[in-house]
Design an enzyme around this catalytic site. Structure first.
Site, PDB file in Angstrom:
ATOM      1  N   HIS A  64      32.266  39.409  44.917  1.00 24.02           N
ATOM      2  CA  HIS A  64      31.969  39.246  43.487  1.00 24.02           C
ATOM      3  C   HIS A  64      30.966  38.100  43.306  1.00 24.02           C
ATOM      4  O   HIS A  64      30.101  38.148  42.438  1.00 24.02           O
ATOM      5  CB  HIS A  64      33.280  38.948  42.747  1.00 24.02           C
ATOM      6  N   HIS A 102      41.519  40.397  50.235  1.00 18.73           N
ATOM      7  CA  HIS A 102      41.578  39.967  48.833  1.00 18.73           C
ATOM      8  C   HIS A 102      40.528  38.883  48.563  1.00 18.73           C
ATOM      9  O   HIS A 102      39.708  39.003  47.654  1.00 18.73           O
ATOM     10  CB  HIS A 102      42.982  39.433  48.520  1.00 18.73           C
ATOM     11  N   GLU A 103      40.556  37.837  49.375  1.00 24.26           N
ATOM     12  CA  GLU A 103      39.628  36.725  49.150  1.00 24.26           C
ATOM     13  C   GLU A 103      38.191  37.166  49.412  1.00 24.26           C
ATOM     14  O   GLU A 103      37.262  36.703  48.755  1.00 24.26           O
ATOM     15  CB  GLU A 103      40.003  35.515  50.014  1.00 24.26           C
TER      16      GLU A 103
END
Ligand SMILES: [Zn+2]
Length: 696
Positions: A487, A480-481
């Site tokens: 991004h 997730h991180e």
């Protein structure tokens, strides 16, 4: 502080490592050189520089144009961004009492610095004029989006109001900043005050890993040799899942759900109505009927109704599933000869038993295969196969703690793309949770600036000479991180304020939640989940049971989340005067939605830091689910292509989602990637909420 000069004397400036050019690899912050006393003078200098840059824009005698106003604004505040990134990074990942003390001071000074800029009439006048004429200025798509975003940001901050209203806005902002701090300090106060000491015969059912963590928590509280349960989620949830002591489960559950609601000095019941009233007043000053209406104007969902529709669509099947599971749990209690009704403190314990019966799977069985090294390698490998990135570890980049690791990231052509810092282990100086942040954002305004991206987690270190092993939740958190990290690392925009994760709150979880999907793919696990002692790959049978167990108890998980999200919407949609008594409001709303009595909201109001410690997630907690609709639907594009690394789909994902930052309208970017708007069915299917209840 009254004798602090407005700008520090230059002799001091030259000594302050925060104010010098950094002679380090990639001009990274020289963490070893910073001391707490460097920060306030550096902030002073940064505020002064920034104020001077803004004054240069507002005093410019020439007519406002894109270059002399918008570009100049984007170039301003560099020192402030640099000092803030280092300071915020240290306060959250490696703080000490001196830094925390400075932090209190910095947040108020920050509000006092930004208020006059965001409400500067001359500056706003120039921006409004450019915004008005934007169609005829020959702007690129990114420039045009930037003008729109900046205009909206100033408008929403109150830059267009008359002087009396602005003065009131400034008061409201300062008071809200104080109340947010009070709320989180109260919560922290209750959390630090309570713990349950476990005697040797209180450990029944608890796994060794839990007991080790409970001993460490006791030692931190000066109770060496003992073991304690604390009110942190990472202590409470595993305790409720495995403790065989029903009386202790009740105690822990009650303490956990009463945080901020104990009628003591840390009680948050009076803080909430004041926050809600001030938010409503601010929204009305700006011409909106409610805070929710104000908040949603600047989101992908656009209206509170759109968010509520999604939540209600998910609520119904989730509640039905939860009620069916409740009956199954009650049956299990009866079968074991228990003569009591399932209570909220029983749910996790019996759900875990039922999971072992139905899915024949236990998290501890897979842990030996999920090494931290293996999962980092898996996350890097997926980024290589999707986006062509390669990672090589650097030992020459300064870090804030010896456990922090740094990798240089290169693109498919071998060019420098980013630096990636991984700070994975829990320690006392780090706040709980996991997050992504940056030391420097990507931009191309004055030559290429490569991003420096940070992931922080709270994983448990391996004991003496053993590698760190992750739970399935930990492994998912790592991906997730890292998805947020990508991004930031893949960002390819010109203007700093549109860089990387500078997107709407209900869009920002798409890149992170989407990346989680690769972690649970058989081909990824088969390659990277290897036994830490034997090197054997994960057996097929265990893999199958692991994947099947993922949908288990999703009724409960969805209900506890959606109830909190609906409560958040109601707090900010109804008149603030309706929330004089927080407890009564909470009970009435839960009754309205038919909340099962055996499930608590994931965050009860007095502990709902997401929405009351600051504004960021206020009327925005639904965002996680809004993004989940997109991530489940987006991964479907790879499944439909028949290859989870399909190059054409990956290229669109890179171009439209991961690299475009805030430079495009998010819905337009999503449609460009997917060819259509997202559909909620994929989310319901992933959570196993589309089939009939008994199929679980
Ligand atoms: Zn996230």
């Amino acid at each position: 502080m009254s004798d602090t000069p407005h700008s520090p004397p230059s002799a001091f400036t030259s000594d302050n490592p925060l104010l010098q050019a950094w002679q380090t690899p990639f001009q990274t912050p020289p963490f070893g050189e910073f001391a707490p006393e460097h920060f306030l003078p550096a902030f002073e200098q940064a505020f002064a520089d920034h104020a001077a840059e803004i004054a240069a824009i507002t005093h410019d005698p020439s007519a406002p144009d894109f270059a002399n106003t918008v570009t100049a604004l984007e170039r301003s505040g560099k020192l402030l961004a640099k000092v803030s990134a280092v300071f915020d990074g240290l306060v959250s990942a490696h703080s000490n009492p001196a830094l925390l003390e400075i932090d209190k001071d910095v947040s108020l000074r920050m509000a006092r610095h930004w208020n006059p800029i965001m409400m500067n009439a001359v500056l706003f006048g120039r921006i409004a004029q450019i915004h008005e004429n934007r169609a005829s200025l020959g702007l690129t798509a990114e420039q045009s989006r930037l003008v729109e975003r900046i205009y909206i940001r100033f408008h929403r901050a109150g830059a267009g109001l008359d002087e009396a209203a602005k003065a009131r806005m400034a008061e409201i902002n300062e008071r809200l900043a104080q109340l947010g701090t009070t709320f989180s300090h109260n919560l922290l106060g209750d959390e630090q005050a309570w713990f349950l000491e476990l005697g040797e015969d209180d450990l029944d059912g608890l796994p060794d890993s839990f007991v080790a963590a409970a001993r460490a928590a006791a030692e931190e509280r000066g109770l060496a040799g003992k073991a304690v349960v604390t009110t942190s989620r990472s202590s409470v949830e595993p305790f409720l899942k495995s403790s065989r002591r029903r009386d202790l489960r009740e105690k822990v559950y009650k303490a956990f759900t009463a945080r901020g609601d104990n009628g003591n000095a840390h009680d948050n019941n009076a803080v909430i109505p004041e926050i809600l009233a001030l938010r409503e007043e601010r929204a009305k000053l700006l011409g909106y009927p409610t805070f929710a209406a104000y908040r949603f104007e600047d989101s992908m969902a656009r209206t509170p109704e759109a968010a509520r529709n999604l939540l209600e669509r998910v609520w119904k099947p989730a509640r039905e599933r939860a009620l069916a599971d409740r009956d199954a749990l009650q049956d299990l209690i009866a079968k074991e000869g228990g003569n009591f009704a399932l209570a909220p403190w029983d749910w996790r314990y019996y759900a875990e038993k039922l999971r072992q019966i139905r899915a024949d799977f236990d998290d501890d069985a897979i842990k030996p295969y999920l090494t931290l090294e293996g999962m980092i390698a898996a996350a890097f490998d997926c980024a290589h196969r999707l986006f062509g990135l390669t990672f090589s570890e650097r030992k020459d980049v300064p870090v804030w703690h010896p456990d922090v690791r740094v990798w240089e990231v290169k693109d498919a052509a071998g060019r420098h793309q980013a630096l990636f810092y991984g700070d994975y282990f829990a320690r006392a100086s780090k706040r709980s949770g996991a997050w992504m942040t940056s030391l420097r954002d990507q931009q191309k305004l004055d030559g290429d600036v490569a991003p420096q991206i940070v992931n922080v987690c709270n994983f448990t270190k391996g004991s003496e000479g053993e590698p760190a092993l992750l739970s399935p939740d930990d492994a998912r958190t790592l991906f997730h991180e890292f998805g947020h990290g990508l991004h930031g690392m893949l960002s390819n925009v010109t203007y700093p304020s549109l860089s990387g994760t500078s997107v709407f709150t209900d869009f920002v979880e798409l890149p992170s939640q989407l990346y989680e999907h690769w972690q649970e793919q058989p081909q990824v696990l088969q390659q990277f989940a290897r036994h830490y002692q034997t090197g054997e790959p994960l057996p097929d049978d265990l893999l199958r049971r692991f994947l099947a167990a993922r949908q288990f108890n999703q009724g409960f998980a969805t209900v506890e989340f959606v109830a909190s999200a609906l409560m958040d919407l109601e707090f900010h949609s109804q008149p603030a005067s309706a929330v004089r008594d927080v407890g009564a409001f909470e009970r009435a709303e839960l009754e309205k939605i038919g909340m099962p009595a055996e499930i608590a909201m994931r965050h009860r109001p007095t502990q709902f830091g997401h929405i009351f410690s600051g504004d960021h997630y206020a009327a925005g907690y639904y965002s996680y689910m809004w993004s989940e609709v997109m991530d489940a639907d987006a991964f479907g594009a790879f499944e439909e292509a028949g290859d989870i690394f399909d190059p054409a789909t990956a290229k669109r994902l890179h171009d439209d989602i991961y690299s475009s930052g805030g430079s495009r309208d998010p819905e337009e970017a999503y449609v460009a990637f997917r060819g259509r708007k997202p559909e909620a069915d994929a989310l319901l299917r992933r959570r196993g909420l589309l089939e009939t209840p008994q199929a679980a």
